[in-house]
Each structure stands twice: as C-alpha cells, then as structure tokens.
Design a protein around this motif. Structure first.
Motif, PDB file in Angstrom:
ATOM      1  N   UNK A   1     100.132  92.821  62.617  1.00  0.00           N
ATOM      2  CA  UNK A   1      99.399  92.835  63.325  1.00  0.00           C
ATOM      3  C   UNK A   1      99.944  92.066  64.315  1.00  0.00           C
ATOM      4  N   UNK A   2     101.206  91.073  64.311  1.00  0.00           N
ATOM      5  CA  UNK A   2     102.506  90.445  64.794  1.00  0.00           C
ATOM      6  C   UNK A   2     103.127  91.227  65.153  1.00  0.00           C
TER       7      UNK A   2
ATOM      8  N   UNK B   1     107.959 109.012  69.152  1.00  0.00           N
ATOM      9  CA  UNK B   1     106.910 108.166  69.999  1.00  0.00           C
ATOM     10  C   UNK B   1     105.836 108.257  68.528  1.00  0.00           C
ATOM     11  N   UNK B   2     106.109 108.493  67.446  1.00  0.00           N
ATOM     12  CA  UNK B   2     105.253 108.385  66.199  1.00  0.00           C
ATOM     13  C   UNK B   2     106.349 107.515  65.965  1.00  0.00           C
ATOM     14  N   UNK B   3     104.966 105.838  65.738  1.00  0.00           N
ATOM     15  CA  UNK B   3     105.130 104.827  65.142  1.00  0.00           C
ATOM     16  C   UNK B   3     105.210 104.778  64.056  1.00  0.00           C
ATOM     17  N   UNK B   4     103.997 105.800  63.399  1.00  0.00           N
ATOM     18  CA  UNK B   4     104.261 105.611  61.731  1.00  0.00           C
ATOM     19  C   UNK B   4     105.012 106.240  61.374  1.00  0.00           C
TER      20      UNK B   4
ATOM     21  N   UNK C   1     115.320  89.825  65.849  1.00  0.00           N
ATOM     22  CA  UNK C   1     114.037  90.694  64.636  1.00  0.00           C
ATOM     23  C   UNK C   1     112.909  91.504  65.565  1.00  0.00           C
ATOM     24  N   UNK C   2     112.006  92.455  65.402  1.00  0.00           N
ATOM     25  CA  UNK C   2     110.953  92.939  65.562  1.00  0.00           C
ATOM     26  C   UNK C   2     110.247  92.558  64.610  1.00  0.00           C
ATOM     27  N   UNK C   3     110.349  92.922  63.700  1.00  0.00           N
ATOM     28  CA  UNK C   3     108.782  93.070  62.353  1.00  0.00           C
ATOM     29  C   UNK C   3     110.212  91.698  61.673  1.00  0.00           C
ATOM     30  N   UNK C   4     109.022  90.364  61.973  1.00  0.00           N
ATOM     31  CA  UNK C   4     109.666  89.745  60.889  1.00  0.00           C
ATOM     32  C   UNK C   4     109.159  89.278  59.226  1.00  0.00           C
TER      33      UNK C   4
ATOM     34  N   UNK D   1     110.374 104.954  57.717  1.00  0.00           N
ATOM     35  CA  UNK D   1     111.779 104.973  57.817  1.00  0.00           C
ATOM     36  C   UNK D   1     112.194 103.324  57.923  1.00  0.00           C
ATOM     37  N   UNK D   2     111.372 102.404  58.715  1.00  0.00           N
ATOM     38  CA  UNK D   2     112.253 101.628  58.456  1.00  0.00           C
ATOM     39  C   UNK D   2     111.243 100.115  57.719  1.00  0.00           C
ATOM     40  N   UNK D   3     110.042 100.334  56.803  1.00  0.00           N
ATOM     41  CA  UNK D   3     109.262  99.511  56.540  1.00  0.00           C
ATOM     42  C   UNK D   3     108.807  98.868  57.723  1.00  0.00           C
ATOM     43  N   UNK D   4     109.260  98.969  58.749  1.00  0.00           N
ATOM     44  CA  UNK D   4     108.385  97.500  59.446  1.00  0.00           C
ATOM     45  C   UNK D   4     106.837  97.421  59.656  1.00  0.00           C
ATOM     46  N   UNK D   5     106.089  96.623  59.557  1.00  0.00           N
ATOM     47  CA  UNK D   5     104.501  96.770  60.211  1.00  0.00           C
ATOM     48  C   UNK D   5     104.619  96.316  58.285  1.00  0.00           C
TER      49      UNK D   5
END
Ligand code: FAD
Ligand code: FAD
Lengths: 559, 430
Positions: free
Chosen positions: A477-478, A458-461, A437-440, A466-470
């Motif tokens: 933060x994590x 590379x567009x992490x936004x 898991x990358x985004x807890x 797409x994934x809801x991560x962060x």
C-alpha cells in the motif's frame, strides 16, 4: 541441419533452471524458455521448507535419503539462500506413540540426524508451543528462499553461456514425423528483458534435444505433440503471518494431514498446507476452508496463531505424477519421487524428455540425473559439477559479514539486503548516491530496487520477488508507487503507470484471502491511499474521456 | 463519581471534532474522548465533498448538483443537501484563511503526488497556487531523498492527464538533509526554523539555500510546486519567503502518510476545540457502556479505560465518531464485522469472500461497511429500530458509501459531524 541451440529447456522453475545451470557448466549450449517470469510456476508458490527428509522417513525412505543428501549440499553451495533453522516433529498427547517411534527409527535409517526432546525441552526451543506438547524429534530442516535459489541458478547458467528467455511461452512443439526438433514460442513483448510497451513476436527455436521441465504444465506441452503425460496437479495453500512466531520449522508428528507445518521465513512465518487434486493448474478454486484449516489446526501446536495477524494466503500446485496404471485415489498418497519420461522409449518419439514430480529440495539431484540423460543422448561425456561449485552470491560470506561496516549500512536493513544479494551486495549497495529506504516493512533500499529493475525491466512483480519489496505488513500500500517511481527516467510515464497498476493488482490478489481484522483495515487504508489521495482509480490519464479543466475552480476567484 | 457532561463525543477525527464544535456552538457542555491518532494524519488535508457519483461519473464540476441523486441510505441523503452546505460554511468559519474553495460551488482539481488530479471542494491555502485549472506553466521540484514524489514523472503524468499547462519536473538535493531516511517533519523543521545549513558555497540558511538550488532550474515558469513538507508551525511564512526569493508563486503537492497538511488541519481543529471550551481527553479508549432501564434503550454512561482504571463518563447525549475500518470504529474477525463499543448493527455478507471483489479498484463491498442510521443519524438495528435513543453516529463509522471511490471522505465527516453535534447539543439543552 544446423540447430539454434544444443539443448532447449522448457520451464523456468527450480527444475528447469537447475538443468540449465548443470548443462551449461558441462559446456553444452543451452536455451531456456519460460512463459512468465522465473519462479512463476510452483517454485514461486511453495512452502520454502528445505526438507531434512524427516517428513518422508516413514512413508518414503528413498525420498528421505535423497532429501538429507541434497539438504547438506545446498547448505554448502547456496548458504545465502538457506536459513538453518532446524526443525521439530512435535507430538501432541493425542498423536500415536507408535508413529513417533517409527519416525525416529526412520530418520536414523536414512541418515537424518535426529534427537528426542521432552515437552519442556521443546518449549525451551520454541516458547510458543502448546503447554501440553508431549515430545519432539529435532531434525535439520531449514528454510529456503526459492526465488533467490532459482535466480542464482539462472544467473550462473547465463555466466556459462546459456540464453534465458522469460515471457516466452511455448505455443507449439516442432515435430517432424517421429522427431521433435524444437518449439515455437510467443514472446510477450519481444526477446530480452520484459517491458510492457513492446509488441509481441513469435520465434521458432530449434534444438538437438528438448527437455520439458514445465512441472504441472508438462501435460499441456506433451499434448502439443500428441504425447500423453498424466500429471495430476494438486493444490496447496500457504498462509503468511505478520510476525515470525517460531524460529524453527514446526511439523506435526502424525501420519499425514493438512495444515501440519509452520516454516519461519525472514520476518514472517508461513503456515501450510493442503493437498487437493485440481483439473487445471491455471484455474482452480482458492477456498476459505483451506485458510481456516491452517489457523485452526496449527493453533493446536502453536496456540497464539489463533489470535495472530495473517497477511495473505497463496496457493501452489504440485506437479504430481504417477506411472500409467497406478491409480492412487488420494493425492496425499501419490509418490513425491520424480520421473524422467524418455519419449523415444515410451512413445517412439525422439528428441525430447519430460520431467515430472519431485520436490524443490532435490532439484539439483534431479537436474543432475536429467543432464546425464541428455549428455548420453547427445553423445557428450562431461561430468556434473553442480554439487561442488557454489552458486553466485554464496562465496565469501564471512568476508561479507566483516565488510558490512564498510558499506556504512544500518543493521537490520543491511543485514537482510546483504543476505538477499550474497556476494553481489557490495556492487549493488555501495553507492555514492542517496539511498533511501523504498519499502519500510522489508527494509529494501533504492539501490536494491534499481538493481532489480536493471535485471527485470518494468516487471515490478519480478522486482518484488528479487527484493521482497512490498511483501510486508502493508502489502505494498505504501511502497508500490515508490517502487514504480524508480522506473523513471529509464521508462516513460505510460509504461510506468501500467507497471504500477499491474503490481498493485497482483498484491491485492494475494491479500484477499486474509481480509479480516488488521488486514482488512490495512486494505481499506491502502485503497484510500491509492484511490483517495492519488485518485488512481479514476486517473484522467487512463480514462478515455477528457476533462474540461476550464470548468473547475482555478483558485483565482479566491482573493 | 462519574464525569458528567451534556454531550460526550467518542472519537477525535474530523467527524468527532466538528461534532464537538457544533454541539458547543449550541451552548452545550461538551467532552471529547479519543483513543489513537485519527485518520487525518494519513489523509491529504483536502476536504472532498463529492468528486464522482456512486456509478463512477465524473469528475463532477458541481458536487451539490449530484447530491440530490444519491441513493437512500447514503450519509448525504440522510442529512440533506442544505445541511451539507451549512456544515461547509461552519468549517469555513473555523478554518478561516487556512482553507480556500468556499468562493465557488465548483470543485477544484488538485495535482496529487502520483501526478494525477483529484476533485476536491476545500483545499489548504498551501495548495491553492497549484490547481490544475490554472493554466500557468509549472515547475515541480522533488528531492533525491524523498522517493515518494518523483517530480519529472509527476509532471509527465499531469501532461498525460490533459492539464492545460506545461509542467516540468526536477530532482534536487535538499540542503541540510544528511540522512537518506530523514522524516518529513525534519524537512519541515529545517524550514520552519530556517536553520543554518552547509552548502558548496559556504553556510547559509535553509530557505535561502533551497531557493538558490531551485532558482538554477527555474525557466519561464511562474509557479513552483514542492512535496508537502514546506514547514509545519510556520508553513505560511516558509511559503511566502520562498515565493519572495524565487519571484514566483509557491505551492505544495499533497502527499501520503505521514501528511503534514493533515496534521496542520488536526492542529487547527484542536485549537478550535480549546477556544470553544470543549474538554478533550486523548489517549484513552471508550471500552464499554451501561444503559438505564425503560422503553427504548438509553445510554446511561460509557466506560473509559484510563491505564487500566475504568472510569464512567455520563452525558445526556452521545456522538459516536470512531472512524471506519481505518480508525477502528468498525472492526472485523473471520466470521463477522462489528462496531466494538455499543455493538451497533453493521450489515455485511455472511461469507467473508463476499466482502470484496477481485478488481482492486472494483465496487468493493468492504469499503461501504458501517452503521445504517435514520435521518437524525441515530444508528438502526437489523429491524430498522433505534439502537439507542441518545446515540448519534458521524463520519467514517457510517456505512453505505465508498468515500475512496466517490472522493467524499472529509465532506461526509463534516456534514454528519455537524448535524450529529448540533442535534445532540440542542437536545441536551432541552
Ligand atoms: C503447496 C506446495 C508446497 C510445497 N512445499 C515444498 C517444500 O516446502 N519443500 C520442497 O522441497 N518442495 C515443496 N513443494 C514442491 C516444489 O515446489 C515443486 O516440486 C517444485 O517447485 C517444482 O519445480 P518445477 O521447476 O518442476 O516446476 P515449476 O516451478 O512449476 O516450473 C515450471 C515452469 O514452466 C512454466 N511453463 C508452463 N507452461 C509453459 C509454456 N507453455 N511455455 C513456457 N513455460 C511454461 C511455468 O510458468 C513454470 O514457471 C511444494 C509444492 C506445493 C504445491
Ligand atoms: C489514506 C487516507 C487518505 C484520505 N484522503 C482524503 C482526502 O484527500 N480528502 C478527503 O476528503 N478525505 C480523505 N480521507 C478520508 C477522511 O480522512 C476520513 O474519511 C475522515 O477523516 C474520517 O474521519 P472520522 O473522524 O470519521 O474518523 P477517524 O479520522 O478515523 O477518527 C476516528 C477516531 O476515533 C478514535 N477511536 C476509535 N475507537 C475509539 C474508542 N473506542 N474510544 C475512543 N476513541 C476511539 C480513533 O482513535 C480516531 O482518533 C482519507 C482517508 C485515508 C485513510
């Protein structure tokens, strides 16, 4: 003269992507250009209410009828992007009885299934409703994920041969006397997927017909060819809570007002909204009173909101439009209907139409009508199929449910990833490699992040969207840094560093409007993690001066 | 009946534990009450003193040089240069062999898990062989299942930062880890106990298997860095064993939360508290206080909430070391920022939109929130008068400094904890 494409669609929001899908399915050659990423405009900054039409059942029955029709279609063709939460129009003791009655009658007239619940029945459905709530009308409102839905349209358009260019800003309309025959775009980093390192180029794209679907920005595009399009952008705030206090869409049943809707989304609830005309859709004040109003007003309906933790707030601008001469003062009174401006008819300039106004819920119907118009202009006879063909990811949901165990995924994570990915879940998640898991907070795994990266570069936004991560409690933060790690080894260190900085700064932007209580403590923790533990604020790799390593302790004097 | 002590320390992070130890050193009878886990579990275990000036100059080679120029109100300015040095040697005495860096005034540059380097004054023995000013070539090893540390990327980043050696990174499978989301403590436990693990070539022990895996990738490097998961209780033995098997030096790269080096420091400090005879109560918050009558207010006792029962704790002197926004010694609501136990004054702009700036790494006002104090570390009210005669404050609850930007977090906690504890101890003994 041969043109690069038959139809050129400007704007990658729900309207533009819906049109691109519709026309591509009808067999036309389509190119779509978007200045940012898909959903960068209003579509990515809205409340996510799949209207039942109840909201407009008194004031605008035509819109209400369209809403319920489209609401039913989207449940069919995009089930994986919709959560059928149901909705309540809640009446407090001080809210007018007359209006409650008109609302109920209006719903029935427009074909919106509606049922009256007593105060106690309503509290059975939603235990956190205030004790003195008088009654409620139950309607089939839903929660819709605009990101997934918009992206699903774009993917399907591509499958049908369309070219989708993001990070391609229209900088000029190509006009030859009274004919518009294309646009000039500036690629932020060359055509194709966005990477930070590549240098920008410009490109002229010619077309038989241009569709201006740039929403609140439509006026700016028009001005490039001296066409006046009087869009009246109106901003609204949405405030995200850290937990999902309600499972049903909660509307206040009174004529109109700010801060009258709560929409549950995945693990959160989102409060909204305000309605204030602004001059520039790219630069408008995001104000404290708006956030305060969300919490203060909506806690009349759901009292625990007053004590709850807010994660962040964000703003969007409605692309409202009025035909010249209407002159409505209050933006809340401007119609939510959409307008197709045929510039040949209106301004004597051929080759382009503009779409303004409208709602997300009715995007498909808008796209159908516009596509009909385009076909007529181009002399093409082809019928619309978008109401019947499911969107990618939505077919075989049951088979997917059953196939869950095969993936060997643990439930909360998998269930949500699977919903996000629809029928692509198996392809993406079935991997022999370790899949931590990358985004807890949101339960997003490495495989899903990598899938997002394969589509967004590379567009992490964009990967975030797409994934809801962060997007959970810790606001990245994590996990921002861990997300960026996944760019390696495809991209080089400097590119990754820049991508991380961009994501971290973007996460901060939204957080700023929720900076008190737990979220301020979280902000300090995030800051410490990135600045203290990692020294990312003074990273020698990013600073211009070099460090004299030899002057520092090398540990050798220790023994 | 109230519990009675000479000195009561509220808060059990770095500042509180050092304050309690310093007070006990003055022969006072000391009690420490702490509520939740301290910030140490989040922190990297490094003890920064000052890496950058408040204006952002640095990295500073010599932090002590720069202390003299700090603005009025900065915690270091309050206690003075000499006290900072004394506090560090007090810490060195407690930490013994576990920490290094005391042989020089110069800062060390420690590689971080993001691949940058960070100036710090004291570092755990486990990171000593990894310092960036040591010019030996380095192999960094990451694990497929630990996504926080991408070793090849970190190596490339170190190079971009100008580190004077060649760094290379590899990602390997950690022998014996079967779950993709194993906790860092699971890795440490495997190595601590040298558990039996299955590998392609049969069963072996965790340390042997890890060394075997890494050996295959080792070229000319004479040191190997791992994420900070190399054991917990027996970290020194694990590291020595791996070094022995590989024939090179082994070090740890500090990581984000949960941080094993931070936990090891916490264990070390709590063991020292026990040795010093400090009475420790954890898991209970101080919720209120009472004053006695008379001139300047004096705290008579504080109230501890023990599972719903309110128990008074009385002492002659009190130390407030409840942490900052992270430790919850400083809290906020939409309209205000406050200190929740004694309601000590916390200066802050009235409009919460003035609590931050738009650049995430800009000069953030919220990072400086905390209590203003006099040179004895006694909290001051809005008129610069003492809040209480017998209360001192230490650590992150203090205002006027941005520890994240300056890299001064643990150093301020040490220096102010030491001074507050020592003064409280002497005063109580009078
Ligand atoms: C606060 C708020 C809440 C809302 N809530 C709801 C709701 O709950 N339910 C609902 O149904 N509707 C809702 N709406 C309405 C809905 O969001 C919009 O009607 C819809 O998203 C508009 O989509 P669009 O594609 O027309 O515009 P946009 O999504 O804005 O798309 C236009 C695109 O054009 C791009 N663009 C601009 N300039 C250029 C250029 N020069 N070159 C290339 N591209 C360019 C922009 O980047 C943008 O992506 C809400 C709106 C707001 C503001
Ligand atoms: C993510 C992160 C990384 C860091 N990295 C570094 C680093 O690399 N180097 C460095 O030098 N510094 C670092 N720091 C900073 C350093 O760890 C802190 O500044 C320092 O530890 C603060 O210590 P403290 O004792 O003042 O507060 P804390 O550690 O926050 O401890 C306060 C304690 O008081 C308790 N408490 C609070 N309220 C009550 C109450 N009412 N009753 C009883 N107890 C209470 C809390 O539960 C907590 O245990 C980092 C900090 C963070 C957040």
């Amino acid at each position: 003269m041969a043109r690069d494409t038959e139809v050129l669609v400007l704007g990658g929001g729900s309207t533009g992507c819906g049109i691109a899908r519709d026309l591509a399915m009808r067999g036309l050659e389509v190119t779509l250009v978007e200045r940012g990423t898909l959903t960068d405009g209003t579509t990515g900054r809205m409340h996510g209410l799949l209207h039942s039409g109840g909201r407009y059942a008194v004031s605008d029955q035509a819109s209400a009828t369209e809403c319920i029709q489209e609401n039913e279609i989207l449940r069919e063709i995009a089930g994986h992007c919709v959560e059928e939460t149901g909705g309540l129009f809640v009446q407090r003791p001080e809210d007018p009885d007359d209006y409650f009655r008109e609302k109920l009658e209006g719903c029935r007239e427009c074909g919106i299934p509606a049922r009256v619940l007593s105060g106690s029945e309503a509290r059975e459905v939603e235990p956190y409703l205030a004790d003195d709530v008088k009654r409620a009308i139950e309607v089939p409102d839903g929660a819709v994920d605009p990101f997934r839905l918009c992206v699903a349209n774009a993917i399907d358009a591509e499958t049908h041969g369309a070219r989708i260019e993001t990070r391609a800003e229209v900088v000029d309309l190509l006009r030859d006397d009274d004919d518009i025959y294309g646009v000039e775009v500036r690629h932020e980093s060359g055509p194709g997927k966005h990477t930070h390192a590549t240098a920008g180029t410009t490109e002229k794209i010619t077309a038989e017909y241009v569709v201006n679907a740039t929403g609140a920005w439509a006026g700016q595009i028009g001005a490039m060819a001296n066409l006046e399009i009087a869009v009246r952008p109106s901003k609204g705030v949405m405030t995200i809570m850290n937990v999902r206090q309600v499972d049903t869409v909660i509307n206040r049943c009174r004529p109109k007002g700010d801060a009258d809707i709560v929409v549950p989304h995945e693990t959160t609830a989102i409060l909204g909204t305000t309605d204030e005309e602004v001059a520039d859709p790219d630069d408008y004040p995001e104000e404290q009173w708006e956030v305060d109003a969300m919490i203060d007003t909506l806690s009349d309906l759901v009292p625990i909101l007053a004590e709850a933790r807010t994660i962040r707030s964000f703003w969007g601008v409605r692309p409202l439009y009025e035909p010249p001469g209407t002159g409505t003062q209050d933006p809340t009174d401007i119609t939510r209907d959409f307008f197709l401006l045929d510039h040949a008819e209106r301004d004597g300039v051929s080759g382009m139409a503009s779409i303004v106004g409208g709602k997300f819920t009715t995007y498909r119907m808008m796209a159908e009508q516009i596509s009909d118009h385009v076909c007529e202009k181009l002399g093409v006879t082809a019928t619309c199929a978008t109401a019947d063909e499911p969107l990618p990811g939505s077919e075989n949901v049951e088979i997917l449910e059953a196939g869950m165990d095969d993936f060997g995924l643990r439930s909360p994570v998998a269930r949500r990833s699977k919903q996000r990915l629809g029928s692509r879940a198996r392809d993406v998640l079935e991997t022999d490699e370790p899949n931590p898991v990358i985004c807890q907070c949101e339960g997003v795994t490495r495989a899903e992040i990598r899938d997002g990266i394969s589509q967004s570069g590379t567009d992490l936004n964009a990967v975030r969207i797409r994934t809801r991560a962060s997007m959970g409690n810790c606001q990245g933060g994590f996990c921002c840094q861990t997300m960026a790690n996944e760019l390696h080894p495809t991209y080089d260190e400097e590119t990754i560093r820049e991508a991380l900085d961009e994501l971290f700064q973007e996460r901060w932007k939204g957080e700023r409007h929720a900076l008190w209580g737990e979220q301020l403590s979280q902000a300090m923790l995030n800051y410490a993690l990135h600045a203290t533990t990692m020294n990312r604020d003074r990273d020698p790799a990013s600073e211009s001066s070099t460090v004299d390593f030899a002057a520092f302790d090398d540990g050798r004097g220790a023994q | 009946m109230a519990i009675e002590d000479d000195v009561l320390v509220v808060g059990g992070g770095l500042a509180g534990t050092i304050a309690a130890l310093a007070a006990a050193d003055e022969s006072a009878r000391v009690r420490l009450v702490s509520y939740k886990q301290s910030t140490l579990r989040h922190a990297s275990g490094l003890v920064d003193v000052l890496g950058y000036t408040p204006a952002g100059d640095g990295p500073l080679v010599d932090p002590f040089d720069a202390l003299a120029d700090l603005p009025e109100g900065h915690p270091y300015e309050r206690v003075g240069n000499e006290a900072v040095r004394e506090a560090l040697s007090f810490f060195d005495g407690i930490a013994g062999d576990a920490y290094e860096g005391g042989h020089t005034d110069a800062n060390a540059l420690v590689p971080t898990h993001g691949g940058t380097v960070k100036p710090t004054a004291r570092y755990p023995g486990s990171t000593a062989a990894g310092l960036a000013s040591d010019d030996r070539d380095t192999l960094l090893v990451g694990f497929e299942t630990l996504p926080d540390f991408e070793a090849p990327l970190a190596a490339a980043h170190l190079e971009a930062a100008g580190a004077p050696f060649v760094a290379r990174g590899v990602t390997v499978q950690f022998p014996g880890i079967v779950r993709d989301d194993a906790k860092v403590t699971r890795y440490a436990h495997l190595l601590d106990h040298d558990e039996v693990v299955a590998t392609a070539t049969g069963e072996t022990t965790a340390r042997a298997a890890l060394a075997e895996t890494v050996r295959a990738h080792l070229e000319d490097e004479t040191r190997v860095g791992f994420p900070a998961i190399l054991g917990d209780d027996r970290a020194d033995a694990v590291r020595a064993d791996l070094a022995d098997r590989l024939g090179v030096d082994v070090f740890e790269v500090p990581m984000g939360p949960p941080s094993l080096p931070g936990m090891r420091l916490e264990e070390l400090l709590y063991a020292a508290l026990e040795d010093a005879g400090v009475r420790v109560t954890t898991g209970v918050p101080v919720v209120d206080y009472e004053t006695d009558d008379g001139g300047i207010e004096r705290i008579d006792h504080v109230v501890v909430d023990r599972n719903g029962t309110e128990i008074p704790h009385r002492a002659d002197q009190y130390v407030l070391a409840t942490g900052g926004l992270v430790g919850k010694g400083v809290r906020s609501e939409r309209e205000r920022v406050f200190e929740p136990i004694f309601d000590c004054h916390v200066p802050h702009p009235a409009d919460r939109y003035d609590w931050f700036v738009d650049d995430v790494f800009g000069d953030q006002p919220y990072a400086r929130f905390g209590l203003p104090v006099d040179r004895e570390l006694r909290p001051l009210d809005a008129d610069d008068d003492l809040e209480f005669e017998n209360l001192r404050a230490a650590g992150a609850v203090l205002g006027g400094y941005d520890f994240a930007a300056e890299k001064s977090g643990s150093g301020v906690s040490l220096a102010t904890g030491y001074v507050a504890g020592q003064r409280a101890g002497t005063e109580a003994g009078r």
